[in-house]
Design a protein around this motif. Structure first.
Motif, mmCIF file in Angstrom:
data_model
loop_
_atom_site.group_PDB
_atom_site.id
_atom_site.type_symbol
_atom_site.label_atom_id
_atom_site.label_comp_id
_atom_site.label_asym_id
_atom_site.label_seq_id
_atom_site.Cartn_x
_atom_site.Cartn_y
_atom_site.Cartn_z
ATOM 1 N N ALA A 316 -1.559 -1.952 23.074
ATOM 2 C CA ALA A 316 -2.055 -3.187 22.748
ATOM 3 C C ALA A 316 -2.566 -3.236 21.261
ATOM 4 C CB ALA A 316 -3.243 -3.546 23.474
ATOM 5 N N ALA A 317 -2.926 -1.958 20.375
ATOM 6 C CA ALA A 317 -3.299 -2.118 19.198
ATOM 7 C C ALA A 317 -2.223 -2.103 18.221
ATOM 8 C CB ALA A 317 -4.421 -1.086 18.921
ATOM 9 N N GLY A 318 -1.098 -1.818 18.993
ATOM 10 C CA GLY A 318 0.160 -1.570 18.054
ATOM 11 C C GLY A 318 0.426 -0.034 17.641
ATOM 12 N N VAL A 319 -0.216 0.698 18.129
ATOM 13 C CA VAL A 319 0.100 2.172 18.040
ATOM 14 C C VAL A 319 1.405 2.735 18.448
ATOM 15 C CG1 VAL A 319 -0.580 4.407 18.313
ATOM 16 C CG2 VAL A 319 -2.329 2.804 17.927
ATOM 17 N N GLY A 320 2.374 3.253 17.546
ATOM 18 C CA GLY A 320 3.834 3.521 17.869
ATOM 19 C C GLY A 320 3.776 4.820 19.064
ATOM 20 N N LEU A 321 5.025 4.680 19.847
ATOM 21 C CA LEU A 321 5.194 5.681 20.815
ATOM 22 C C LEU A 321 5.069 7.079 20.499
ATOM 23 C CD1 LEU A 321 7.483 3.881 23.371
ATOM 24 C CD2 LEU A 321 4.946 4.241 23.478
ATOM 25 N N ALA A 326 2.456 12.418 20.887
ATOM 26 C CA ALA A 326 1.616 13.462 20.086
ATOM 27 C C ALA A 326 0.348 13.709 20.723
ATOM 28 C CB ALA A 326 1.738 13.666 18.578
ATOM 29 N N ARG A 327 -0.259 12.465 20.954
ATOM 30 C CA ARG A 327 -1.542 12.465 21.328
ATOM 31 C C ARG A 327 -1.736 12.958 22.878
ATOM 32 N NH1 ARG A 327 -5.955 10.462 18.989
ATOM 33 N NH2 ARG A 327 -7.767 9.621 20.116
ATOM 34 N N LEU A 328 -0.707 12.770 23.729
ATOM 35 C CA LEU A 328 -0.863 13.024 25.014
ATOM 36 C C LEU A 328 -0.168 14.358 25.317
ATOM 37 C CD1 LEU A 328 0.519 9.688 26.982
ATOM 38 C CD2 LEU A 328 -1.770 10.582 26.491
ATOM 39 N N GLY A 329 0.639 15.182 24.153
ATOM 40 C CA GLY A 329 0.933 16.132 24.524
ATOM 41 C C GLY A 329 2.439 16.090 25.249
ATOM 42 N N HIS A 330 3.020 15.131 25.278
ATOM 43 C CA HIS A 330 4.362 14.995 26.146
ATOM 44 C C HIS A 330 5.353 15.718 25.197
ATOM 45 C CE1 HIS A 330 3.542 10.910 28.293
ATOM 46 N NE2 HIS A 330 3.033 11.869 29.039
ATOM 47 N N GLU A 331 6.131 16.577 26.218
ATOM 48 C CA GLU A 331 7.113 17.412 25.634
ATOM 49 C C GLU A 331 8.311 16.575 24.811
ATOM 50 O OE1 GLU A 331 8.595 21.534 24.882
ATOM 51 O OE2 GLU A 331 6.605 20.689 25.698
ATOM 52 N N LYS A 332 8.784 15.448 25.480
ATOM 53 C CA LYS A 332 9.661 14.699 25.028
ATOM 54 C C LYS A 332 9.310 13.123 24.859
ATOM 55 C CE LYS A 332 13.368 17.471 27.232
ATOM 56 N NZ LYS A 332 14.598 17.345 28.365
ATOM 57 N N ILE A 333 9.803 12.645 24.040
ATOM 58 C CA ILE A 333 9.411 11.085 23.560
ATOM 59 C C ILE A 333 10.157 10.231 24.801
ATOM 60 C CG2 ILE A 333 11.605 10.651 22.373
ATOM 61 C CD1 ILE A 333 8.069 9.218 21.850
ATOM 62 N N THR A 334 11.219 10.731 25.270
ATOM 63 C CA THR A 334 11.638 9.937 26.598
ATOM 64 C C THR A 334 10.659 9.924 27.658
ATOM 65 O OG1 THR A 334 12.623 12.246 27.420
ATOM 66 C CG2 THR A 334 14.142 10.456 26.031
ATOM 67 N N THR A 335 9.782 11.003 28.010
ATOM 68 C CA THR A 335 8.925 10.967 29.000
ATOM 69 C C THR A 335 7.911 9.720 28.717
ATOM 70 O OG1 THR A 335 8.959 13.263 29.435
ATOM 71 C CG2 THR A 335 6.886 12.386 30.117
ATOM 72 N N GLY A 341 6.919 2.513 28.593
ATOM 73 C CA GLY A 341 7.749 1.599 27.720
ATOM 74 C C GLY A 341 7.556 0.081 28.526
ATOM 75 N N HIS A 342 7.361 -0.013 29.733
ATOM 76 C CA HIS A 342 7.057 -1.232 30.319
ATOM 77 C C HIS A 342 5.915 -1.944 29.994
ATOM 78 C CE1 HIS A 342 4.534 1.446 32.762
ATOM 79 N NE2 HIS A 342 3.990 0.138 33.263
ATOM 80 N N LEU A 343 4.894 -1.262 29.429
ATOM 81 C CA LEU A 343 3.798 -1.930 28.614
ATOM 82 C C LEU A 343 4.002 -2.627 27.471
ATOM 83 C CD1 LEU A 343 1.302 0.806 29.033
ATOM 84 C CD2 LEU A 343 1.583 -1.120 30.508
#
Length: 373
Positions: A316-321, A326-335, A341-343
């Motif tokens: 909502a604040a415009g931060v990129g995926l 990186a912040r969440l520690g997801h292995e892949k951007i697709t995750t 993505g629906h947000l």
């Protein structure tokens, strides 16, 4: 016509001519196998009986998928005990009953899709189990036991919308209300979860040494794990990318400052009243559920929904995926994209507007005229 004969040792054998060469096959102490070979010669000819016998011998020497599973799980590198136990459970409960008895080279794509169709549970549960099976076949191919994986080209059906249905996104006001209704001792923990999007197991395993108040960062390099034999223990986080440094909001820094200053670096950052690690279930039962009961609208959020809510606030604040990944520690951007993505419903509109601005800046004098048909 060949016939079954028996040696003094008790072994059964059949003597026959193949391509004008006298040949003898010994069948051990199994008279039925020898008798079946004679019937095959009588009904289909010597060459067919011989070829079928050879194929049967090759089949008998080849591993079944169940036998390969034991070797595969034993040789998996860099897998924690809890993760390995999950893999083995998926195999034992979901795939072994349907495919475990089959020889590796005989398993077809039809076989695996038939087994897949019998699976129950959410899309995510089935996808995780499918990943276990696909990995088994992939390694069998790499080790030369198969020419091609029968899972290649098989796509999982989308049968449930569990991701969207399960997520409960808290508004900023709801989060502040939860904080207000949480006991003072555990507010810093809730601040950490909501302010970083950290997983519960990661936050509960933090030590004083992981926090840098001056830099306003926290290092995530471990998490609580569970093993059937060892019970709960601290091990590496979920994936390699889960090891990360997260910048903290000022509110989180101030909330945890009293838990850092003056304490030993090896101490756990968050503890219960007895000084022990904070466990998920007792915390949920005794604190979280109470904080979310009276002033928060249904459906009641889970603790893990703080992670989802954190992402929603960032988007909502415009931060990129990529930053969120990186912040969440997801292995892949697709995750990250598949989960959140629906947000971003206006993402394509923004892309179209950006393209339009490029066109306008490049050809400001160009006027598009609508022509009559």
């Amino acid at each position: 016509m060949p016939k079954v004969q028996q040696r003094e040792s008790g072994n059964y054998f059949v003597r026959f001519r193949l391509n004008a060469v006298q040949t003898t096959l010994t069948f051990g102490t199994d008279p039925e196998a020898a008798a079946q070979f004679v019937r095959d010669v009588d009904q289909r000819g010597v060459q067919w009986a011989w070829d079928n016998y050879q194929a049967s011998e090759e089949d008998a020497a080849e591993m079944t998928l169940g036998e390969w599973a034991a070797r595969h799980f034993k040789a998996l590198p860099h897998v924690g005990p809890a993760t390995l136990e999950n893999y083995q459970r998926d195999w034992r409960l979901r795939w072994q009953p349907h495919l475990g008895h089959m020889r590796l080279s005989r398993i077809t794509r039809e076989d695996v899709t038939t087994a897949l169709a019998k699976q129950t549970g959410s899309d995510k549960t089935i996808a995780n189990a499918w990943g276990t099976l696909a990995s088994m076949f992939k390694m069998a191919v790499l080790d030369g036991h198969m020419e091609r994986s029968p899972t290649t080209g098989v796509k999982l059906a989308k049968r449930t919308s569990h991701e969207k249905a399960e997520h409960r996104y808290l508004t900023a006001d709801e989060f502040m209300q939860v904080l207000e209704d949480t006991s003072e001792r555990y507010r810093p923990l809730v601040w950490m979860l909501g302010g970083t999007g950290m997983r519960w197991g990661e936050a509960a395993a933090l030590t004083v040494a992981d926090v840098n108040l001056a830099a306003k960062t926290v290092l995530v390099n471990k998490a609580w794990k569970r093993d059937r034999e060892k019970g709960w223990y601290v091990g590496p986080p979920k994936t390699a990318r889960s090891k990360r440094t997260i910048t903290l909001p000022n509110e989180v820094v101030e909330s945890i400052r009293p838990l850092v200053e003056g304490r030993k670096r090896t101490e756990l950052l968050f503890t219960n009243r007895n000084g022990d690690p904070v466990k998920h279930q007792p915390f949920y039962r005794e604190h979280w559920s109470k904080a979310c009961t009276s002033n928060i609208a249904a459906p009641r959020p889970r603790i893990h929904d703080l992670r989802h809510s954190h992402v929603a606030w960032l988007i909502a604040a415009g931060v990129g995926l990529p930053v969120i990944q990186a912040r969440l520690g997801h292995e892949k951007i697709t995750t990250t994209i598949d989960t959140y993505g629906h947000l971003i419903p206006d993402l394509h509109v923004q892309a179209a507007d950006a393209a339009s601005r490029v066109f306008t800046s490049a050809r400001p004098h160009l006027v598009l005229v609508k022509r009559d048909p």
